[in-house]
Design an enzyme around this catalytic site. Structure first.
Site, PDB file in Angstrom:
ATOM      1  N   ASP A   1     -17.134   7.316  -1.711  1.00 33.25           N
ATOM      2  CA  ASP A   1     -16.086   7.169  -0.895  1.00 33.25           C
ATOM      3  C   ASP A   1     -15.784   8.600  -0.271  1.00 33.25           C
ATOM      4  O   ASP A   1     -16.434   9.681  -0.616  1.00 33.25           O
ATOM      5  CB  ASP A   1     -14.918   6.879  -1.898  1.00 33.25           C
TER       6      ASP A   1
ATOM      7  N   GLN B   1     -10.070  -4.005  -3.367  1.00 30.76           N
ATOM      8  CA  GLN B   1     -11.293  -3.752  -3.016  1.00 30.76           C
ATOM      9  C   GLN B   1     -12.143  -3.706  -3.966  1.00 30.76           C
ATOM     10  O   GLN B   1     -13.438  -4.252  -3.873  1.00 30.76           O
ATOM     11  CB  GLN B   1     -11.027  -2.142  -2.509  1.00 30.76           C
TER      12      GLN B   1
ATOM     13  N   ARG C   1       0.840  -1.205  -0.016  1.00 30.33           N
ATOM     14  CA  ARG C   1       0.046  -0.136  -0.082  1.00 30.33           C
ATOM     15  C   ARG C   1       0.611   1.094   0.273  1.00 30.33           C
ATOM     16  O   ARG C   1       1.505   1.483   0.955  1.00 30.33           O
ATOM     17  CB  ARG C   1      -0.868   0.228   1.302  1.00 30.33           C
TER      18      ARG C   1
HETATM   19  N1   CP Z   1     -11.252   0.026   2.281  1.00 26.65           N
HETATM   20  C1   CP Z   1      -9.942  -0.307   2.722  1.00 26.65           C
HETATM   21  O1   CP Z   1      -9.288  -0.547   2.095  1.00 26.65           O
HETATM   22  O2   CP Z   1      -9.879   0.017   4.151  1.00 26.65           O
HETATM   23  P1   CP Z   1      -8.509   0.185   4.969  1.00 26.65           P
HETATM   24  O3   CP Z   1      -7.975   1.469   4.667  1.00 26.65           O
HETATM   25  O4   CP Z   1      -8.834  -0.102   6.320  1.00 26.65           O
HETATM   26  O5   CP Z   1      -7.621  -1.086   4.592  1.00 26.65           O
HETATM   27  N1  NVA Z   2     -10.035   6.596  -1.314  1.00 27.06           N
HETATM   28  C1  NVA Z   2      -9.625   6.198  -0.021  1.00 27.06           C
HETATM   29  C2  NVA Z   2      -9.894   4.776  -0.056  1.00 27.06           C
HETATM   30  C3  NVA Z   2      -9.619   4.146   1.462  1.00 27.06           C
HETATM   31  C4  NVA Z   2      -9.722   2.795   1.335  1.00 27.06           C
HETATM   32  C5  NVA Z   2      -7.989   6.546   0.214  1.00 27.06           C
HETATM   33  O1  NVA Z   2      -7.342   6.363  -0.600  1.00 27.06           O
HETATM   34  O2  NVA Z   2      -7.870   6.897   1.383  1.00 27.06           O
END
Ligand code: CP
Ligand code: NVA
Length: 303
Positions: free
Chosen positions: A222, A134, A104
């Site tokens: 979102d 996701q 990530r």
């Molecule tokens: N939806 C999602 O990716 O949640 P997290 O940021 O908690 O991993």
């Molecule tokens: N768009 C959001 C998704 C989190 C799961 C972000 O990148 O913070």
């Protein structure tokens, strides 16, 4: 995506339509069977997380264990990543100890660096540009209710962010209609909109949330400020006024339409409390499906 026999999972657009659907079917079967295996026995996956996470990190950790493997968390605060050690070096070092990287991060180019310099599979656990694990899980959540995905109208209301981009890729791969309502200046990646046109996908971008909601089977949103955009929160609240998913918007959709959100959610911003807590909300089914979908993805990557 395959690179010198190493398989990676970077984006939905890299999958063939058959491949994408078979992952969804496999995830559903694994969920129904409460699947456990020894596929990853003796393997260690490193989770490189440069941003916060609850669902992604924990569902991956549980999934790796259910497949018989082990994992190690690596964050910038507690590693040399936070002290600017080049990713080129990190990738080569980690490839000497581990069997896969679940990552990530910010720009997707970092995943490409890890793939280029590392020699083990890389799985995208969210970047600024996409969130494929996701959205594949979200497709599974729809598929459980509507196996004919091509008959669906899906609405995206809000920011043209990483989630919106992956939804566009999913619309191309799974052939459902997708209408995105985003305020001016917050559009999804124009290259993906071009790709959708090229592939004759039914992807429409508009400004009016009511246009996107009309007749939708699923309404998605979102947060307005994603991770890394916290300083833009105020400006975004102004730009996104009118883009909150409320009961009035839900009434424009199909009578049994469902509300979707990847979470975490900001009640009172992108969604009202009553919609979030209503029977139409399937947000916790989506969260659960992260586990099953990612197990299917790992099985595909490591088989
Ligand atoms: N939806 C999602 O990716 O949640 P997290 O940021 O908690 O991993
Ligand atoms: N768009 C959001 C998704 C989190 C799961 C972000 O990148 O913070």
């Amino acid at each position: 995506m395959e690179d010198c026999m190493v398989k990676h999972f970077i984006s939905i657009r890299d999958l063939t339509p058959e491949n994408a659907l078979s992952l969804v079917r496999r995830a559903k079967a694994m969920k129904e069977a409460r699947h456990f295996s020894t596929l990853l026995q003796g393997k260690v996956l490193v989770l490189i997380f440069e941003k916060a996470s609850t669902r992604t990190r924990i569902s991956f950790e549980v999934g790796v264990r259910r497949l018989g493997g082990q994992c190690i968390l690596m964050t910038p605060a507690e590693s040399q990543l936070g002290r600017s050690e080049p990713l080129e070096d990190t990738a080569r070092v980690l490839s000497r100890y581990n069997d896969g990287m679940i990552v990530r991060t910010f720009g997707e180019e970092k995943l490409h660096q890890l793939m280029q310099y590392g020699s083990i599979p890389v799985i995208n656990a969210l970047t600024n540009e996409g969130h494929p694990c996701q959205v594949m899980s979200d497709v599974l959540t729809m598929y459980e209710r509507h196996p004919d995905l091509s008959a669906l109208n899906v609405a995206w209301i809000g920011d043209g962010n990483n989630m919106a981009n992956s939804w566009i890729e999913a619309s191309i791969r799974f052939s459902f209609a997708l209408t995105l309502a985003c305020p001016q200046g917050y559009d999804p990646d124009p290259a993906l909109l071009d790709l959708a046109r090229e592939k004759n996908a039914r992807v429409t971008l508009c400004r009016d949330p009511r246009q996107a909601a009309a007749g939708a089977h699923y309404i998605n949103t979102d947060v307005w400020a994603s991770m890394g955009q916290e300083s833009e929160q105020r400006a975004r609240e102004k730009a996104f006024a009118g883009y909150c998913v409320d009961a009035e918007l839900m009434r424009l959709a199909q009578p049994d339409a469902k509300f979707m959100h990847c979470l975490p959610a900001h009640r009172g911003e992108e969604v009202t409390e009553d919609v979030f807590e209503s029977p139409a909300s399937i947000v916790f089914d989506q969260a659960e499906n992260r586990l099953h979908m990612q197990m299917a993805i790992m099985e595909w990557v490591f088989s």
